[in-house]
Design an enzyme around this catalytic site. Structure first.
Site, PDB file in Angstrom:
ATOM      1  N   ASP A 168      64.468  88.971  18.901  1.00  0.00           N
ATOM      2  CA  ASP A 168      64.407  88.435  20.134  1.00  0.00           C
ATOM      3  C   ASP A 168      65.061  89.179  21.303  1.00  0.00           C
ATOM      4  OD1 ASP A 168      66.641  87.106  19.041  1.00  0.00           O
ATOM      5  OD2 ASP A 168      65.766  84.994  19.123  1.00  0.00           O
TER       6      ASP A 168
ATOM      7  N   ASP B 163      68.256  73.306  17.459  1.00  0.00           N
ATOM      8  CA  ASP B 163      66.849  72.312  17.361  1.00  0.00           C
ATOM      9  C   ASP B 163      65.886  72.925  16.100  1.00  0.00           C
ATOM     10  OD1 ASP B 163      66.309  74.782  18.268  1.00  0.00           O
ATOM     11  OD2 ASP B 163      65.590  74.114  20.433  1.00  0.00           O
TER      12      ASP B 163
ATOM     13  N   HIS C 133      65.276  76.008  15.355  1.00  0.00           N
ATOM     14  CA  HIS C 133      64.530  77.210  15.539  1.00  0.00           C
ATOM     15  C   HIS C 133      64.840  78.331  14.677  1.00  0.00           C
ATOM     16  CE1 HIS C 133      67.239  78.321  19.218  1.00  0.00           C
ATOM     17  NE2 HIS C 133      67.636  78.934  18.137  1.00  0.00           N
TER      18      HIS C 133
ATOM     19  N   GLU D 173      60.985  77.673  19.082  1.00  0.00           N
ATOM     20  CA  GLU D 173      61.423  76.368  19.757  1.00  0.00           C
ATOM     21  C   GLU D 173      60.507  75.348  19.165  1.00  0.00           C
ATOM     22  OE1 GLU D 173      64.137  76.357  20.645  1.00  0.00           O
ATOM     23  OE2 GLU D 173      64.653  77.344  22.469  1.00  0.00           O
TER      24      GLU D 173
HETATM   25  P1  PGA Z   1      74.186  80.526  16.537  1.00  0.00           P
HETATM   26  O1  PGA Z   1      72.670  80.475  16.963  1.00  0.00           O
HETATM   27  O2  PGA Z   1      74.258  81.478  15.376  1.00  0.00           O
HETATM   28  O3  PGA Z   1      75.073  81.055  17.673  1.00  0.00           O
HETATM   29  O4  PGA Z   1      74.566  79.214  15.942  1.00  0.00           O
HETATM   30  C1  PGA Z   1      71.525  80.524  15.962  1.00  0.00           C
HETATM   31  C2  PGA Z   1      70.277  80.501  16.552  1.00  0.00           C
HETATM   32  O5  PGA Z   1      70.137  80.079  17.857  1.00  0.00           O
HETATM   33  O6  PGA Z   1      69.125  81.112  16.028  1.00  0.00           O
END
Ligand code: PGA
Length: 260
Positions: free
Chosen positions: A68, A137, A139, A144
């Site tokens: 992404d 959350d 994802h 999302e």
């Molecule tokens: P993080 O993010 O590795 O900074 O915890 C994970 C994500 O949002 O996929």
């Protein structure tokens, strides 16, 4: 699904690097590696850089696709995912930058770019191994809650939780982009291997739901349960709420014994 629970972040990162390097060595002529940003895979990238430096792990035949990118940030913007990847991996290994792909958050026609991105993945022969984190959350990539479980690469509106999670990387919350281009859940599921990492107590609850709860668009990472080769590597804190912890440990031991 294989679940590995490691003592701490360093061990989790080392295990993940061993898996990635092992697959790369099996397919030396052309390996397609899917990559993720965020704080979780940083230790994995450090270890891959070390393996490149000390053990000659070769990236010259590796093609990468990132999951992404924020809309509106150029590749040289310090908070863009492209910049993150350059700084934390690509600038330190022998990858040909022609083989590096990160969605273009500045594309004039975002929709057309998303379709082109999917085509580039197909043309490369598909992703051999996709590295994934899990959001607070639930994802994967920026899919999302409520994202279609069959979704493809597209523009997503980020949730407030994700915007708040990401605010730590920006001067203030207003600067955090509100949209991102992301590979879809369906796109991720086509990778031959999915390697999902999680560390820290903050991820314990959502990780347990993703691995042992019902498959639901509310937690897009729960689709890992449908993947024929999903490998989950977590530290003890992130694995703390898994119900079948003892069984996962038992399986790891038994598989090691089989190899001997
Ligand atoms: P993080 O993010 O590795 O900074 O915890 C994970 C994500 O949002 O996929």
């Amino acid at each position: 699904m294989q679940v590995f629970i490691k003592k701490d972040y360093e061990e989790m990162s080392r295990k993940a690097a061993e898996i990635v390097a092992g697959e790369m060595r099996k397919k030396k002529d052309h390996f397609v590696l899917g990559l993720a940003t965020g704080s979780t895979p940083l230790g994995l990238y450090k270890e891959l850089i070390r393996m490149h430096r000390d053990e000659g792990l070769d990236f010259s035949k590796v093609t990468t696709f990132n999951l992404d990118e924020y809309c509106g940030l150029a590749p040289d913007h310090p908070q863009s995912y492209h910049y993150f990847m350059d700084e934390n991996l690509f600038n330190h290994i022998n990858i040909d930058k022609k083989n590096v792909h990160v969605p273009d958050g500045m594309a004039k026609d975002l929709e057309a770019h998303c379709q082109e991105y999917e085509k580039m993945i197909r043309d490369a022969g598909g992703i051999d191994l996709q590295v994934l984190g899990i959001g607070g959350d639930g994802h994967i990539a920026f899919n999302e809650p409520g994202s279609s479980l069959g979704s493809r690469t597209r523009v997503k509106t980020l949730t407030e939780e994700t915007i708040e999670d990401n605010a730590r990387f920006f001067k203030n919350i207003d600067e955090v982009p509100k949209y991102a281009i992301t590979m879809g859940v369906g796109s991720v599921m086509e990778a031959k291997i999915c390697l999902l990492l999680a560390n820290g107590a903050k991820k314990a609850e959502v990780l347990a739901k993703a691995v042992e709860g019902p498959i639901t668009a509310e937690i897009t990472a729960s689709m890992m349960q449908m993947h024929p080769r999903a490998i989950i590597v977590v530290d003890e804190e992130a694995g703390a709420k898994l119900k079948r912890k003892d069984y996962y440990r038992h399986v790891e031991k038994m598989v090691d014994l089989l190899k001997k």
